[in-house]
Structure formats: C-alpha cells, structure tokens
Design a protein around this motif. Structure first.
Motif, PDB file in Angstrom:
ATOM      1  N   PRO A 233      89.705 -27.191  -6.395  1.00 56.91           N
ATOM      2  CA  PRO A 233      90.155 -25.811  -6.557  1.00 56.91           C
ATOM      3  C   PRO A 233      89.328 -25.076  -7.612  1.00 56.91           C
ATOM      4  N   GLY A 234      88.569 -24.073  -7.180  1.00 50.73           N
ATOM      5  CA  GLY A 234      87.767 -23.314  -8.122  1.00 50.73           C
ATOM      6  C   GLY A 234      87.407 -21.951  -7.569  1.00 50.73           C
ATOM      7  N   VAL A 235      87.276 -20.983  -8.460  1.00 53.46           N
ATOM      8  CA  VAL A 235      86.900 -19.626  -8.069  1.00 53.46           C
ATOM      9  C   VAL A 235      85.865 -19.109  -9.059  1.00 53.46           C
ATOM     10  N   GLY A 236      84.825 -18.491  -8.516  1.00 54.52           N
ATOM     11  CA  GLY A 236      83.817 -17.871  -9.358  1.00 54.52           C
ATOM     12  C   GLY A 236      83.382 -16.546  -8.775  1.00 54.52           C
ATOM     13  N   SER A 237      82.695 -15.770  -9.603  1.00 58.82           N
ATOM     14  CA  SER A 237      82.102 -14.508  -9.176  1.00 58.82           C
ATOM     15  C   SER A 237      80.594 -14.708  -9.170  1.00 58.82           C
ATOM     16  N   SER A 238      79.949 -14.524  -8.017  1.00 59.55           N
ATOM     17  CA  SER A 238      78.552 -14.930  -7.820  1.00 59.55           C
ATOM     18  C   SER A 238      77.574 -13.890  -8.372  1.00 59.55           C
ATOM     19  N   LEU A 239      76.908 -14.251  -9.462  1.00 64.44           N
ATOM     20  CA  LEU A 239      75.901 -13.355 -10.031  1.00 64.44           C
ATOM     21  C   LEU A 239      74.695 -13.207  -9.112  1.00 64.44           C
ATOM     22  N   ALA A 240      74.234 -14.341  -8.566  1.00 63.25           N
ATOM     23  CA  ALA A 240      73.017 -14.329  -7.737  1.00 63.25           C
ATOM     24  C   ALA A 240      73.370 -14.861  -6.353  1.00 63.25           C
ATOM     25  N   HIS A 241      73.882 -13.961  -5.500  1.00 58.55           N
ATOM     26  CA  HIS A 241      74.348 -14.386  -4.180  1.00 58.55           C
ATOM     27  C   HIS A 241      73.235 -14.379  -3.144  1.00 58.55           C
ATOM     28  N   ASP A 242      72.588 -13.244  -2.990  1.00 61.45           N
ATOM     29  CA  ASP A 242      71.552 -13.110  -1.967  1.00 61.45           C
ATOM     30  C   ASP A 242      70.147 -13.234  -2.530  1.00 61.45           C
TER      31      ASP A 242
END
Length: 281
Positions: A233-242
């Motif tokens: 179980p983990g959640v993050g906000s993607s700085l470098a997605h694309d």
C-alpha cells in the motif's frame, strides 16, 4: 517538542506523527528525514518504516530515484536496457536546520548530497491541522533548488524506460494489512484505473482508516498519481511521469500535497468534503 534527532507533531496536545531528522540508515537506503509513525486521531498507525518488502520505504517523505543519475529513493536503480541494478550511486538528504518548530508543524532546510557534493537545497514546510473529531490534515510542501553551477534534471524509472514506474517525489508508504486497501477517486475505483492518472484527490482506505491525498497547487495537480495496493500500500505524486524535469542553476521546483488522515472508512462524498476543507485552510 524536539531533540537532536526527532520532533513530534501534535493536535490539541495529542501526538499524530513523529519526524526523524537524522536517521541512522545504511547508504543503500538513501538516508533521509521521514515521518513515522503517522497516526489517526484515535491512534491507528497509517505508515510503515522499512517493511520487509521494500526496506527503503520510509513512512512519509520525499524520495526521488534519479537526480542527475543519483539515487535518493533507495534500493536498486533502474538502468535502461538493463533493468533494476545495484549501483553505488545513493545520495542522502541531510537536515540542516529548522527555521520554525511548533507543536503543529515546522519549516526545515535540507541538503541533498551525493558523491561528496550538494545537488539540491530543500525547504520543507509541514503542518498538522484538525478537521473534525475524527480527521486531521497533513500539509506537506517541498521546494527543491538547484545549488550547482550547471543544470540538473529529475527522472524516474519510467523516464528511464520502465513503463508504469514513474515514482519519485512525495511518497506515503501506508499500513499493510491482511487485505489490500481500497483506492478510489470521485469517479474511479481500483489501482489499474487510477495509477498514472490525474485526479484532484484520491483516497486509500484500509480496514479502519482512510487517507485522502490532494495536490494543493495547480502545478502539483498536473502530476499523475503513483498508486500501489496489491503489491504493497503506497501513494505518491509523480514528479517525472512522462519526461525528465529540468532544474536550471538557482531555479526551484515546488510541490504541495495535503493528506487527510481519518478514522473509519470514508464514503466518497465525505472524502471530497474533507479534502476541500483541508486544502482551503
């Protein structure tokens, strides 16, 4: 409230989070300050520290797998055309000073150091706010400034060739239970539907608790969510997605995430209302 190594966040005198500033960790785990345990108002822990499945998952904090080739996430590094690889490339986030330290929050300066030199200087602002008698909010802002004479860029395994693995940035390793948590947004449900998408907020709900995450600035809301429920179980906000995120000398990247920490399993309408209240405060 503080000693040389840790600080306790409190709401109305009740401890809801411990922040460790100088953890004694192996270099391979990319040592960095973290929040753990974080608890609901009734005392249920909603974070994990160095769990067996991922020793480098350290509660709540900022972790980036690729800063100009240096690993500030921990563990192996994903190398294009090679896969996850053990490299001697780990950096560390070093606590420099608290500009402010109160029972309900702090402002901290950190140095991101690798290969003997500083790459980034971070200003981290964390605040705890009571929302109801069963929910509170953790407001977490980080600002990364390039202190080198040349350009830097931030990447992820996804930008290095591993699809679906755009982790890096704000990351919350949640409590692991016998049953995987439920993840939902206002109009979506489940890891396959939500992972890698943009949403104003998303909720992770365990057996007796709910976490509701929201990007609190327009720029933060542009970052897709990184979601895991089945594996861990983990959640993050993607700085470098694309693509990689460039930072010129002296320039700063800023992100702000607000997380509602609630007792009980929240329905969608209540999750949305609480996170609106938390972000607007």
């Amino acid at each position: 409230m503080t000693n040389n190594d840790s600080l306790v966040l409190r709401i109305a005198g009740r401890p809801v989070g411990r922040y460790t500033t100088r953890p004694e960790l192996p270099t391979r785990l990319s040592p960095r300050p973290y929040l753990h345990p974080v608890t609901t108002l009734s005392g249920t822990a909603v974070t994990e520290l160095s769990p067996a499945d991922h020793l480098h998952h350290l509660g709540v904090g900022v972790a980036v797998p690729d800063v100009e080739g240096h690993n500030f996430w921990g563990g192996r590094t994903f190398v294009r055309d090679q896969g996850p690889t053990e490299l001697d490339n780990h950096g560390s986030q070093r606590h420099a000073a608290f500009q402010l330290s109160d029972p309900d929050g702090f402002v901290e300066e950190l140095r991101w150091v690798a290969a003997g030199g500083e790459l980034l200087r971070e200003r981290r602002t964390v605040a705890a706010t009571e929302l109801t008698d069963s929910a509170w909010a953790l407001d977490f802002t980080f600002s990364l400034t390039n202190t080198t004479p040349g350009p830097l860029s931030i990447g992820s395994p996804a930008t290095n060739g591993r699809p679906g693995a755009a982790y890096g940035g704000f990351f919350w390793r949640a409590r692991k239970e016998a049953t995987a948590p439920r993840v939902f947004t206002l109009d979506s449900e489940g890891e396959p539907e939500i992972h890698g998408t943009r949403a104003d907020w998303l909720a992770l709900a365990g057996s007796t608790w709910t976490l509701v995450f929201a990007g609190a600035t327009e720029q933060t809301r542009e970052d897709p969510w990184f979601v895991r429920t089945e594996e861990y179980p983990g959640v993050g906000s993607s700085l470098a997605h694309d693509e990689r995120v460039p930072i010129e000398p002296g320039e700063t990247v800023v992100r702000r995430i607000v997380t509602v920490v609630a007792d009980g399993v929240l329905p969608r309408i209540e999750a949305a209302a609480l996170v609106r209240k938390a972000v607007s405060q």
